[in-house]
Design an enzyme around this catalytic site. Structure first.
Site, PDB file in Angstrom:
ATOM      1  N   LYS A  13      39.318  51.107  37.303  1.00 30.39           N
ATOM      2  CA  LYS A  13      38.093  51.045  36.478  1.00 30.39           C
ATOM      3  C   LYS A  13      36.858  51.425  37.297  1.00 30.39           C
ATOM      4  O   LYS A  13      36.048  52.244  36.873  1.00 30.39           O
ATOM      5  CB  LYS A  13      37.895  49.633  35.880  1.00 30.39           C
ATOM      6  CG  LYS A  13      39.033  49.170  34.993  1.00 30.39           C
ATOM      7  CD  LYS A  13      38.770  47.788  34.413  1.00 30.39           C
ATOM      8  CE  LYS A  13      38.623  46.688  35.427  1.00 30.39           C
ATOM      9  NZ  LYS A  13      39.828  46.425  36.256  1.00 30.39           N
ATOM     10  N   ARG A  88      36.033  40.073  29.578  1.00 37.01           N
ATOM     11  CA  ARG A  88      37.352  39.752  30.122  1.00 37.01           C
ATOM     12  C   ARG A  88      38.025  38.634  29.332  1.00 37.01           C
ATOM     13  O   ARG A  88      39.147  38.235  29.681  1.00 37.01           O
ATOM     14  CB  ARG A  88      37.204  39.297  31.572  1.00 37.01           C
ATOM     15  CG  ARG A  88      37.593  40.342  32.612  1.00 37.01           C
ATOM     16  CD  ARG A  88      37.342  39.715  33.956  1.00 37.01           C
ATOM     17  NE  ARG A  88      38.070  40.272  35.044  1.00 37.01           N
ATOM     18  CZ  ARG A  88      37.548  41.131  35.927  1.00 37.01           C
ATOM     19  NH1 ARG A  88      36.336  41.609  35.775  1.00 37.01           N
ATOM     20  NH2 ARG A  88      38.271  41.523  36.953  1.00 37.01           N
ATOM     21  N   ARG A 122      43.126  48.361  48.963  1.00 34.77           N
ATOM     22  CA  ARG A 122      41.732  48.681  48.592  1.00 34.77           C
ATOM     23  C   ARG A 122      40.747  48.286  49.695  1.00 34.77           C
ATOM     24  O   ARG A 122      40.851  47.221  50.287  1.00 34.77           O
ATOM     25  CB  ARG A 122      41.371  47.949  47.297  1.00 34.77           C
ATOM     26  CG  ARG A 122      39.886  48.078  46.951  1.00 34.77           C
ATOM     27  CD  ARG A 122      39.597  47.778  45.502  1.00 34.77           C
ATOM     28  NE  ARG A 122      40.056  46.484  45.051  1.00 34.77           N
ATOM     29  CZ  ARG A 122      40.056  46.097  43.776  1.00 34.77           C
ATOM     30  NH1 ARG A 122      39.611  46.922  42.825  1.00 34.77           N
ATOM     31  NH2 ARG A 122      40.484  44.908  43.421  1.00 34.77           N
ATOM     32  N   ARG A 153      38.280  42.987  50.271  1.00 30.17           N
ATOM     33  CA  ARG A 153      37.801  41.834  49.499  1.00 30.17           C
ATOM     34  C   ARG A 153      38.708  40.632  49.744  1.00 30.17           C
ATOM     35  O   ARG A 153      39.925  40.780  49.797  1.00 30.17           O
ATOM     36  CB  ARG A 153      37.796  42.176  48.007  1.00 30.17           C
ATOM     37  CG  ARG A 153      36.635  43.041  47.605  1.00 30.17           C
ATOM     38  CD  ARG A 153      36.781  43.622  46.216  1.00 30.17           C
ATOM     39  NE  ARG A 153      37.253  42.704  45.191  1.00 30.17           N
ATOM     40  CZ  ARG A 153      37.388  43.023  43.905  1.00 30.17           C
ATOM     41  NH1 ARG A 153      37.063  44.239  43.488  1.00 30.17           N
ATOM     42  NH2 ARG A 153      37.819  42.151  43.031  1.00 30.17           N
ATOM     43  N   ARG A 164      45.173  36.770  39.798  1.00 36.09           N
ATOM     44  CA  ARG A 164      44.290  37.690  39.062  1.00 36.09           C
ATOM     45  C   ARG A 164      45.077  38.460  38.001  1.00 36.09           C
ATOM     46  O   ARG A 164      44.585  38.678  36.895  1.00 36.09           O
ATOM     47  CB  ARG A 164      43.588  38.626  40.041  1.00 36.09           C
ATOM     48  CG  ARG A 164      42.619  37.836  40.918  1.00 36.09           C
ATOM     49  CD  ARG A 164      42.084  38.660  42.061  1.00 36.09           C
ATOM     50  NE  ARG A 164      41.371  39.812  41.587  1.00 36.09           N
ATOM     51  CZ  ARG A 164      41.295  40.958  42.275  1.00 36.09           C
ATOM     52  NH1 ARG A 164      41.891  41.081  43.436  1.00 36.09           N
ATOM     53  NH2 ARG A 164      40.611  41.949  41.789  1.00 36.09           N
TER      54      ARG A 164
HETATM   55  P1  ADP Z   1      39.551  48.270  39.465  1.00 29.27           P
HETATM   56  O1  ADP Z   1      38.075  48.524  39.473  1.00 29.27           O
HETATM   57  O2  ADP Z   1      40.186  48.538  38.121  1.00 29.27           O
HETATM   58  O3  ADP Z   1      39.931  46.922  40.004  1.00 29.27           O
HETATM   59  P2  ADP Z   1      39.596  50.263  41.604  1.00 29.27           P
HETATM   60  O4  ADP Z   1      38.868  51.423  41.018  1.00 29.27           O
HETATM   61  O5  ADP Z   1      38.850  49.427  42.597  1.00 29.27           O
HETATM   62  O6  ADP Z   1      40.226  49.338  40.437  1.00 29.27           O
HETATM   63  O7  ADP Z   1      40.930  50.838  42.266  1.00 29.27           O
HETATM   64  C1  ADP Z   1      41.857  49.968  42.949  1.00 29.27           C
HETATM   65  C2  ADP Z   1      42.464  50.703  44.152  1.00 29.27           C
HETATM   66  O8  ADP Z   1      43.265  51.777  43.693  1.00 29.27           O
HETATM   67  C3  ADP Z   1      41.437  51.320  45.114  1.00 29.27           C
HETATM   68  O9  ADP Z   1      41.922  51.215  46.430  1.00 29.27           O
HETATM   69  C4  ADP Z   1      41.359  52.785  44.663  1.00 29.27           C
HETATM   70  O10 ADP Z   1      40.989  53.637  45.730  1.00 29.27           O
HETATM   71  C5  ADP Z   1      42.801  53.030  44.204  1.00 29.27           C
HETATM   72  N1  ADP Z   1      42.901  53.974  43.083  1.00 29.27           N
HETATM   73  C6  ADP Z   1      42.060  54.115  42.022  1.00 29.27           C
HETATM   74  N2  ADP Z   1      42.489  55.069  41.179  1.00 29.27           N
HETATM   75  C7  ADP Z   1      43.650  55.553  41.720  1.00 29.27           C
HETATM   76  C8  ADP Z   1      44.607  56.553  41.328  1.00 29.27           C
HETATM   77  N3  ADP Z   1      44.446  57.253  40.203  1.00 29.27           N
HETATM   78  N4  ADP Z   1      45.668  56.758  42.115  1.00 29.27           N
HETATM   79  C9  ADP Z   1      45.853  56.047  43.260  1.00 29.27           C
HETATM   80  N5  ADP Z   1      45.001  55.101  43.700  1.00 29.27           N
HETATM   81  C10 ADP Z   1      43.930  54.839  42.944  1.00 29.27           C
HETATM   82  P1  AMP Z   2      36.408  42.648  39.718  1.00 31.42           P
HETATM   83  O1  AMP Z   2      35.494  43.194  40.770  1.00 31.42           O
HETATM   84  O2  AMP Z   2      36.112  43.224  38.352  1.00 31.42           O
HETATM   85  O3  AMP Z   2      37.856  42.751  40.092  1.00 31.42           O
HETATM   86  O4  AMP Z   2      36.074  41.098  39.590  1.00 31.42           O
HETATM   87  C1  AMP Z   2      36.265  40.215  40.685  1.00 31.42           C
HETATM   88  C2  AMP Z   2      36.228  38.767  40.203  1.00 31.42           C
HETATM   89  O5  AMP Z   2      34.939  38.473  39.640  1.00 31.42           O
HETATM   90  C3  AMP Z   2      37.222  38.402  39.112  1.00 31.42           C
HETATM   91  O6  AMP Z   2      38.513  38.087  39.630  1.00 31.42           O
HETATM   92  C4  AMP Z   2      36.542  37.186  38.477  1.00 31.42           C
HETATM   93  O7  AMP Z   2      36.699  36.022  39.278  1.00 31.42           O
HETATM   94  C5  AMP Z   2      35.064  37.569  38.541  1.00 31.42           C
HETATM   95  N1  AMP Z   2      34.636  38.287  37.318  1.00 31.42           N
HETATM   96  C6  AMP Z   2      34.189  39.577  37.216  1.00 31.42           C
HETATM   97  N2  AMP Z   2      33.900  39.872  35.948  1.00 31.42           N
HETATM   98  C7  AMP Z   2      34.167  38.762  35.211  1.00 31.42           C
HETATM   99  C8  AMP Z   2      34.106  38.447  33.827  1.00 31.42           C
HETATM  100  N3  AMP Z   2      33.698  39.349  32.909  1.00 31.42           N
HETATM  101  N4  AMP Z   2      34.474  37.202  33.438  1.00 31.42           N
HETATM  102  C9  AMP Z   2      34.886  36.276  34.326  1.00 31.42           C
HETATM  103  N5  AMP Z   2      34.989  36.508  35.640  1.00 31.42           N
HETATM  104  C10 AMP Z   2      34.643  37.740  36.091  1.00 31.42           C
END
Ligand code: ADP
Ligand code: AMP
Length: 207
Positions: A13, A88, A122, A153, A164
């Site tokens: 995302k 969420r 990540r 993270r 999660r």
């Molecule tokens: P989200 O925001 O949904 O939690 P991220 O955008 O942070 O996900 O992506 C999670 C991990 O996967 C990161 O390390 C990112 O670089 C990697 N990633 C994102 N899109 C792809 C893809 N299409 N193929 C492989 N790795 C990806």
């Molecule tokens: P993310 O960066 O989107 O993976 O979010 C990291 C963490 O932030 C999540 O695991 C939750 O603990 C908190 N968080 C982010 N967005 C929300 C939401 N809309 N509702 C509740 N918790 C959230």
């Protein structure tokens, strides 16, 4: 256009929201990034959110709804935005109905096995929100966009990741039906390469 990106942690995302926002000239509103900044700045919201995030659970609805409500009033949201990580839960989605008109919900579909591999590799930049995967960094430890040191993270460590994913399946996945029922959902396969997924998202946004 007001857009929601829906999908489990690690679905891509943030990666796609950064690119689509740059292409459309609209802001990315990542509640996770906002909370991490609040924790770093030790604000009252950050202090409230920290224990939930550390455990891999969701921050209480009322905390997060207030943050989003305030953010959506900013001038830069007037031409549209991408909500990344919000809503969420069903109560968050219901609250959003009273705050904003959503045009489209993009669901990024990625199986759990792949999510674990993505999350565990990540690396993020807390300063500008850029996201990387160790497999692509070739040992680089700083952000290619702003030069800040990249970090893993705390909630990307194995002991938290399963919580999660469980939170996603039990509390967030029902939003797929919620938005499908409103005729707003577009499902995109999130398993291909980043450029192909970007193209697929742009296509559904233009449809
Ligand atoms: P989200 O925001 O949904 O939690 P991220 O955008 O942070 O996900 O992506 C999670 C991990 O996967 C990161 O390390 C990112 O670089 C990697 N990633 C994102 N899109 C792809 C893809 N299409 N193929 C492989 N790795 C990806
Ligand atoms: P993310 O960066 O989107 O993976 O979010 C990291 C963490 O932030 C999540 O695991 C939750 O603990 C908190 N968080 C982010 N967005 C929300 C939401 N809309 N509702 C509740 N918790 C959230």
């Amino acid at each position: 256009m007001n857009i929601i990106f829906l999908g489990p942690p690690g679905a891509g995302k943030g990666t796609q929201a950064q690119r689509i926002c740059a292409a459309l000239g609209i802001p990315q509103i990542s509640t996770g990034d906002m909370l991490r900044r609040a924790i770093a700045d030790q604000t009252p919201t950050g202090l409230k959110a920290k224990s939930y995030m550390d455990a891999g659970g969701l921050v209480p609805d009322e905390v997060i709804i207030d943050i989003v409500k305030e953010r959506l009033q900013a001038d830069d949201c007037a031409k549209g935005y991408i909500l990344d990580g919000f809503p969420r839960t069903v109560p968050q989605a219901e609250a959003l109905e009273g705050i904003a008109h959503i045009d489209k919900v993009v669901e990024l579909d990625v199986p759990d096995e792949k999510l674990i591999e993505r999350i565990s590799g990540r690396r993020v930049c807390l300063k500008c929100g850029a996201t990387y995967h160790v497999s692509m960094l070739n040992g680089q430890t700083t952000c290619g966009q702003c030069g800040e040191t990249l970090i893993q993270r705390d909630d990307d460590k194995p002991e938290t990741v399963l919580n999660r994913l469980n939170a996603y399946h039990s509390k967030t996945a029902p939003l797929v039906d919620f938005y499908q029922g409103k005729g707003k959902l577009a499902k995109v396969d999130g398993t291909g390469d980043v450029d192909a997924i970007f193209d697929a998202i742009m296509k559904v946004l233009k449809a």
